[in-house]
Design a protein around this motif. Sequence first.
Motif, PDB file in Angstrom:
ATOM      1  N   VAL A 226      77.040  45.442  44.402  1.00 37.93           N
ATOM      2  CA  VAL A 226      76.513  44.084  44.297  1.00 37.93           C
ATOM      3  C   VAL A 226      75.406  43.936  45.332  1.00 37.93           C
ATOM      4  N   ALA A 227      74.182  43.786  44.851  1.00 43.64           N
ATOM      5  CA  ALA A 227      73.021  43.711  45.739  1.00 43.64           C
ATOM      6  C   ALA A 227      72.440  42.305  45.718  1.00 43.64           C
ATOM      7  N   ASP A 228      71.705  41.995  46.769  1.00 46.56           N
ATOM      8  CA  ASP A 228      70.966  40.740  46.839  1.00 46.56           C
ATOM      9  C   ASP A 228      69.474  41.084  46.750  1.00 46.56           C
ATOM     10  N   PRO A 229      68.878  40.988  45.557  1.00 49.08           N
ATOM     11  CA  PRO A 229      67.474  41.384  45.403  1.00 49.08           C
ATOM     12  C   PRO A 229      66.520  40.569  46.261  1.00 49.08           C
ATOM     13  N   ALA A 230      66.968  39.389  46.715  1.00 52.36           N
ATOM     14  CA  ALA A 230      66.086  38.574  47.551  1.00 52.36           C
ATOM     15  C   ALA A 230      65.922  39.159  48.947  1.00 52.36           C
ATOM     16  N   ASP A 231      66.782  40.109  49.304  1.00 48.64           N
ATOM     17  CA  ASP A 231      66.692  40.747  50.619  1.00 48.64           C
ATOM     18  C   ASP A 231      66.740  42.257  50.415  1.00 48.64           C
ATOM     19  N   PRO A 232      65.594  42.880  50.113  1.00 54.40           N
ATOM     20  CA  PRO A 232      65.586  44.322  49.812  1.00 54.40           C
ATOM     21  C   PRO A 232      65.950  45.192  51.001  1.00 54.40           C
ATOM     22  N   SER A 233      65.962  44.630  52.192  1.00 48.74           N
ATOM     23  CA  SER A 233      66.348  45.425  53.356  1.00 48.74           C
ATOM     24  C   SER A 233      67.857  45.529  53.510  1.00 48.74           C
ATOM     25  N   ARG A 234      68.559  44.739  52.767  1.00 47.42           N
ATOM     26  CA  ARG A 234      70.020  44.701  52.893  1.00 47.42           C
ATOM     27  C   ARG A 234      70.640  45.657  51.876  1.00 47.42           C
ATOM     28  N   PRO A 235      71.458  46.581  52.320  1.00 46.32           N
ATOM     29  CA  PRO A 235      72.049  47.543  51.365  1.00 46.32           C
ATOM     30  C   PRO A 235      73.032  46.849  50.437  1.00 46.32           C
ATOM     31  N   PRO A 236      73.193  47.373  49.224  1.00 50.40           N
ATOM     32  CA  PRO A 236      74.175  46.795  48.297  1.00 50.40           C
ATOM     33  C   PRO A 236      75.598  46.928  48.860  1.00 50.40           C
TER      34      PRO A 236
END
Length: 708
Positions: A226-236
């Motif tokens: 589960v990823a947050d595309p609004a924060d590409p620096s944050r790993p899924p």
Amino acid sequence: MTSPADESPLVENVSYPRLQARSLRFTLGVPRDLTVSPDGSKVFFVRTPDGSTRTGSLWAFDAETGEEACLADATTLLGDGGEELSAEERARRERSRESAAGVVAYSMDEACTVAAFALSGKVWVCRTDSGQAAALPTAGAAIDPRVDPTGRRVAYVADGALRVIGVDGTLDYPVVEPDGEHVAWGLAEFVAAEEMDRHRGYWWAPDGESLLVERYDESPVATWFVADPADPSRPPVEHRYPAAGTDDADVSLWLVHLDGTRAEIAWDHDTFPYLTRVSWTPHGDPLVQVMSRDQKHAAVLAVELETGETTLVRAQSDDVWVDLMTGVPAYAPGGRLVTIEDHDDTATLFVDGAPVSPKGLQVRRVVSLGADGAIVTASEEPREVHVAAIGWDGEVVLLTDGPGVWSGTERGGTAVRVRASLDSPFPAVTVMRNGSTVGTIASNPLDPGFQPEVRFLEAGEDAIRTAVIFPRSHEHGNVARLPIIMNPYGGPHAQRVLHSAKAYLEAQWIADQGFCVVVADGRGTPGRGRAWDRAIRDDFAGVTLDDQVVALEAVADKYGADVDPTRVGIMGWSYGGYLSALAVLRRPDVFHAAVAGAPVTEWRLYDTFYTERYLGHPDEQPEVYDANSLLNGLDEVGDLPPLMIVHGMVDDNVVVAHTLRLSSALLAAGKPHAVLPLTGVTHMTPQEVVAENLAQLQVDFLRRSLRA
């Protein structure tokens, strides 16, 4: 009861959607989790200080004097640092749809002398006689602390281990620890918490000397991300999700002694992989209910404590599915085995394998068991829920009077009755001692600023319970006909048409924007017997949509001068989102616009326990899954009415892949539609600004689409 008008005036210049989000759907400021002491002298409960503060505290109501006292003020205990939740606790609260903070749950010993609760990952204990609260020196981020029945120890989960500590803070140690990377002890696995209404993973012995503890191993479960595309620096985030047709977690139950010795509770795991209920009362051996993967067979087993072996005490079967009920199976005083099972198309109280409650009284849950009988909630008319006493001889005495949705508890001569009704959006909580009213426990919710005006009808040959809400300013027959908004959940095991004003607050606000809003409980909804709720088996798309159409036709027939059936929209969330998208895809001749929130679009992407109960196993019935999927047959759809799909991007229950796949399939078929992604939002949308703007965007979309 303190008047909401006195304590919680409407916040000026704040919209209803924002008030709804701020108040967590008007649940803040309302007493919850009521517990009566054995002698009936005290009623304990959780309540936030007002209708907009999310931090709950532990309170006590004196049943002799009618006075309230705050035992543990979470704001004071937390101090300036506020509350911080671990990832595990946030996930657990998502499963239980818990958005409040502070004290959200507590446990007590049998005598109600000690209460335990978690705050910011710490275990706190509170002495109920003095109100003195202290944090215990526990290890790790604590989850689900529970006092043993004797009041000497508290068990809690931290880092997948079940630990025990004395209520005085001494001797904190693990009684059992993870023995694998994906193993946890003392917690409910995903499908138990999400779909079985079982949020616990361990149970104390009545003498406080041992525990029954669940162990689950998620190694067999597929890993999703589960990823947050609004924060590409944050790993899924890795998320073990048991989708329909795939492997579930490996679940077992163990008898664990305080010295760490343990024995596995034995049953046939190949036949019964699901652990659905556990009960351990002083009136007999521990009971476990286990269930087959297809949910057509369940076994109630008594546990032999010396060996861990089990004995079958009640076999349950159904050719469609066996229902899971709250409060049972359990042993009552005298060793009576109490269950709720179907009999004569009625959810019936059974004692030692024999039905005791009458036909037509749909028993919904067991509240408590006593020497003379059971206290239950039950319905004859599905829109109402009452509290009743059912004696072991079958005599039924209604304990509540007047239409509404009643709940409550009682003990030691003190009864608490909670009534939601159409008279007020706020519940009334009354305390009675030896049959006389002592007083009411105050509720201080936010005032929504209006009272819903609800009309009921019974639609079609099946008498589908239907609620109709017009704008409060509407002059019947004297103004232009209104567009209709169907606002269903409409799916199985969920009910919306009830004699409770609070259930229609959002519908009334939508209606006040210039619509006639219709809420209909079709087949599959509870309270109407086995044949009614099992009619949806294998046919979500056909049955639930057909019933919405029947309800719509009945409203158009009854209110023809006030509504315009050529302008019909539909909006819903979760299953209601599925039903909304389904409506414009399958019946564009009836539905002319839809807002689908967090919809399941492909049932192979939803979890095992829920999906397979209704649609079977996808490998065995692929045609059923294809027929109920929104992704198939899109080339055959003509002009698609306006469709807006809304989805939280970090939803770990109905993952955003559902919406993305539907959008891709619609695009491939050349069908225009709109997608509204909600960044950082899960399956719930508690954020005020998001909730306010989302509500207004949905209404504006429907207003434009229906030329309102």
